[in-house]
Design a protein around this motif. Sequence first.
Motif, PDB file in Angstrom:
ATOM      1  N   GLY A  30       0.936  -1.152   0.094  1.00  0.00           N
ATOM      2  CA  GLY A  30      -0.066   0.183  -0.049  1.00  0.00           C
ATOM      3  C   GLY A  30       0.770   1.270  -0.014  1.00  0.00           C
ATOM      4  N   VAL A  31       0.285   2.474  -0.232  1.00  0.00           N
ATOM      5  CA  VAL A  31       0.993   3.546   0.088  1.00  0.00           C
ATOM      6  C   VAL A  31       0.100   4.589   0.996  1.00  0.00           C
ATOM      7  CG1 VAL A  31       1.381   5.699  -1.462  1.00  0.00           C
ATOM      8  CG2 VAL A  31       1.476   3.408  -2.390  1.00  0.00           C
ATOM      9  N   GLU A  32       1.161   5.296   1.871  1.00  0.00           N
ATOM     10  CA  GLU A  32       0.347   6.209   2.780  1.00  0.00           C
ATOM     11  C   GLU A  32       0.730   7.452   2.121  1.00  0.00           C
ATOM     12  OE1 GLU A  32       2.208   5.628   6.559  1.00  0.00           O
ATOM     13  OE2 GLU A  32       1.263   3.880   7.030  1.00  0.00           O
ATOM     14  N   VAL A  33      -0.506   8.359   2.520  1.00  0.00           N
ATOM     15  CA  VAL A  33      -0.359   9.966   1.917  1.00  0.00           C
ATOM     16  C   VAL A  33      -0.286  10.833   2.969  1.00  0.00           C
ATOM     17  CG1 VAL A  33      -1.853  11.459   0.440  1.00  0.00           C
ATOM     18  CG2 VAL A  33      -2.011   9.241  -0.173  1.00  0.00           C
ATOM     19  N   HIS A  34       0.657  11.327   3.130  1.00  0.00           N
ATOM     20  CA  HIS A  34       0.769  12.452   4.137  1.00  0.00           C
ATOM     21  C   HIS A  34       0.710  13.873   3.638  1.00  0.00           C
ATOM     22  CE1 HIS A  34       2.610   8.943   5.500  1.00  0.00           C
ATOM     23  NE2 HIS A  34       2.570   9.385   6.861  1.00  0.00           N
ATOM     24  N   GLY A  35       0.204  14.683   4.564  1.00  0.00           N
ATOM     25  CA  GLY A  35       0.141  16.195   4.111  1.00  0.00           C
ATOM     26  C   GLY A  35       0.604  16.958   5.518  1.00  0.00           C
ATOM     27  N   CYS A  36       1.383  18.168   4.995  1.00  0.00           N
ATOM     28  CA  CYS A  36       2.035  19.066   5.931  1.00  0.00           C
ATOM     29  C   CYS A  36       1.506  20.409   5.607  1.00  0.00           C
ATOM     30  CB  CYS A  36       3.564  19.085   5.753  1.00  0.00           C
ATOM     31  SG  CYS A  36       4.107  20.110   6.934  1.00  0.00           S
ATOM     32  N   ALA A  37       0.728  20.781   6.501  1.00  0.00           N
ATOM     33  CA  ALA A  37       0.089  22.097   6.523  1.00  0.00           C
ATOM     34  C   ALA A  37       0.847  23.290   7.332  1.00  0.00           C
ATOM     35  CB  ALA A  37      -1.490  22.273   6.606  1.00  0.00           C
ATOM     36  N   GLY A  38       2.154  23.422   7.376  1.00  0.00           N
ATOM     37  CA  GLY A  38       2.777  24.153   8.319  1.00  0.00           C
ATOM     38  C   GLY A  38       3.248  23.451   9.564  1.00  0.00           C
ATOM     39  N   GLY A  39       3.038  22.501   9.841  1.00  0.00           N
ATOM     40  CA  GLY A  39       3.167  21.677  11.007  1.00  0.00           C
ATOM     41  C   GLY A  39       3.788  20.324  10.823  1.00  0.00           C
ATOM     42  N   PRO A  40       3.735  19.430  11.665  1.00  0.00           N
ATOM     43  CA  PRO A  40       4.305  18.136  11.440  1.00  0.00           C
ATOM     44  C   PRO A  40       3.574  17.298  10.116  1.00  0.00           C
ATOM     45  CG  PRO A  40       3.289  18.192  13.468  1.00  0.00           C
ATOM     46  CD  PRO A  40       3.374  19.558  13.072  1.00  0.00           C
ATOM     47  N   TRP A  41       4.092  16.400   9.839  1.00  0.00           N
ATOM     48  CA  TRP A  41       3.522  15.567   8.547  1.00  0.00           C
ATOM     49  C   TRP A  41       2.286  14.981   9.250  1.00  0.00           C
ATOM     50  CZ3 TRP A  41       4.153  15.928   3.619  1.00  0.00           C
ATOM     51  CH2 TRP A  41       5.485  16.794   3.194  1.00  0.00           C
ATOM     52  N   GLU A  42       1.202  14.635   8.759  1.00  0.00           N
ATOM     53  CA  GLU A  42       0.094  13.977   9.022  1.00  0.00           C
ATOM     54  C   GLU A  42      -0.567  12.999   8.296  1.00  0.00           C
ATOM     55  OE1 GLU A  42      -4.531  15.325  10.296  1.00  0.00           O
ATOM     56  OE2 GLU A  42      -3.001  16.929   9.574  1.00  0.00           O
ATOM     57  N   LEU A  44      -2.935  11.170   5.995  1.00  0.00           N
ATOM     58  CA  LEU A  44      -4.375  11.663   5.182  1.00  0.00           C
ATOM     59  C   LEU A  44      -5.203  10.226   4.970  1.00  0.00           C
ATOM     60  CD1 LEU A  44      -3.073  14.666   3.336  1.00  0.00           C
ATOM     61  CD2 LEU A  44      -3.885  14.852   5.554  1.00  0.00           C
ATOM     62  N   GLU A  45      -4.206   9.416   4.459  1.00  0.00           N
ATOM     63  CA  GLU A  45      -4.974   8.307   3.812  1.00  0.00           C
ATOM     64  C   GLU A  45      -4.041   7.149   3.828  1.00  0.00           C
ATOM     65  OE1 GLU A  45      -7.919   7.056   0.002  1.00  0.00           O
ATOM     66  OE2 GLU A  45      -7.006   9.394   0.285  1.00  0.00           O
ATOM     67  N   THR A  46      -4.526   5.850   3.655  1.00  0.00           N
ATOM     68  CA  THR A  46      -3.628   4.686   3.565  1.00  0.00           C
ATOM     69  C   THR A  46      -4.494   3.928   2.359  1.00  0.00           C
ATOM     70  OG1 THR A  46      -2.833   4.383   5.853  1.00  0.00           O
ATOM     71  CG2 THR A  46      -2.768   2.296   4.215  1.00  0.00           C
ATOM     72  N   VAL A  47      -3.788   3.694   1.253  1.00  0.00           N
ATOM     73  CA  VAL A  47      -4.317   3.143   0.062  1.00  0.00           C
ATOM     74  C   VAL A  47      -3.586   1.876  -0.398  1.00  0.00           C
ATOM     75  CG1 VAL A  47      -4.746   3.606  -2.282  1.00  0.00           C
ATOM     76  CG2 VAL A  47      -4.481   5.579  -0.961  1.00  0.00           C
ATOM     77  N   PRO A  48      -4.319   0.866  -0.103  1.00  0.00           N
ATOM     78  CA  PRO A  48      -4.134  -0.602  -0.370  1.00  0.00           C
ATOM     79  C   PRO A  48      -3.733  -0.615  -1.741  1.00  0.00           C
ATOM     80  CG  PRO A  48      -6.263  -0.759   0.176  1.00  0.00           C
ATOM     81  CD  PRO A  48      -5.698   0.866   0.169  1.00  0.00           C
ATOM     82  N   LEU A  49      -2.679  -1.577  -2.173  1.00  0.00           N
ATOM     83  CA  LEU A  49      -2.671  -1.781  -3.584  1.00  0.00           C
ATOM     84  C   LEU A  49      -2.957  -3.228  -4.010  1.00  0.00           C
ATOM     85  CD1 LEU A  49       1.169  -0.465  -3.879  1.00  0.00           C
ATOM     86  CD2 LEU A  49      -0.953   0.531  -4.502  1.00  0.00           C
ATOM     87  N   GLY A  50      -3.235  -3.602  -5.176  1.00  0.00           N
ATOM     88  CA  GLY A  50      -3.624  -4.797  -5.696  1.00  0.00           C
ATOM     89  C   GLY A  50      -5.099  -4.969  -5.733  1.00  0.00           C
TER      90      GLY A  50
END
Length: 50
Positions: A30-42, A44-50
């Motif tokens: 899978g792939v984890e999607v992270h975002g950073c809006a001026g602070g630490p990375w957060e 956002l979503e975990t996307v499974p592959l396959g």
Amino acid sequence: MQNFVPPERARELVARLSAGFSPWTVRATGVEVHGCAGGPWELLETVPLG
């Protein structure tokens, strides 16, 4: 990834890292999607592959 550096400095780093790079095989579930809006990375979503 480099933020807030001039393009030529980023290209120099890519050249240095590319010189010693050797591709490898990896298995991903899978792939984890992270975002950073001026602070630490957060997470956002975990996307499974396959």
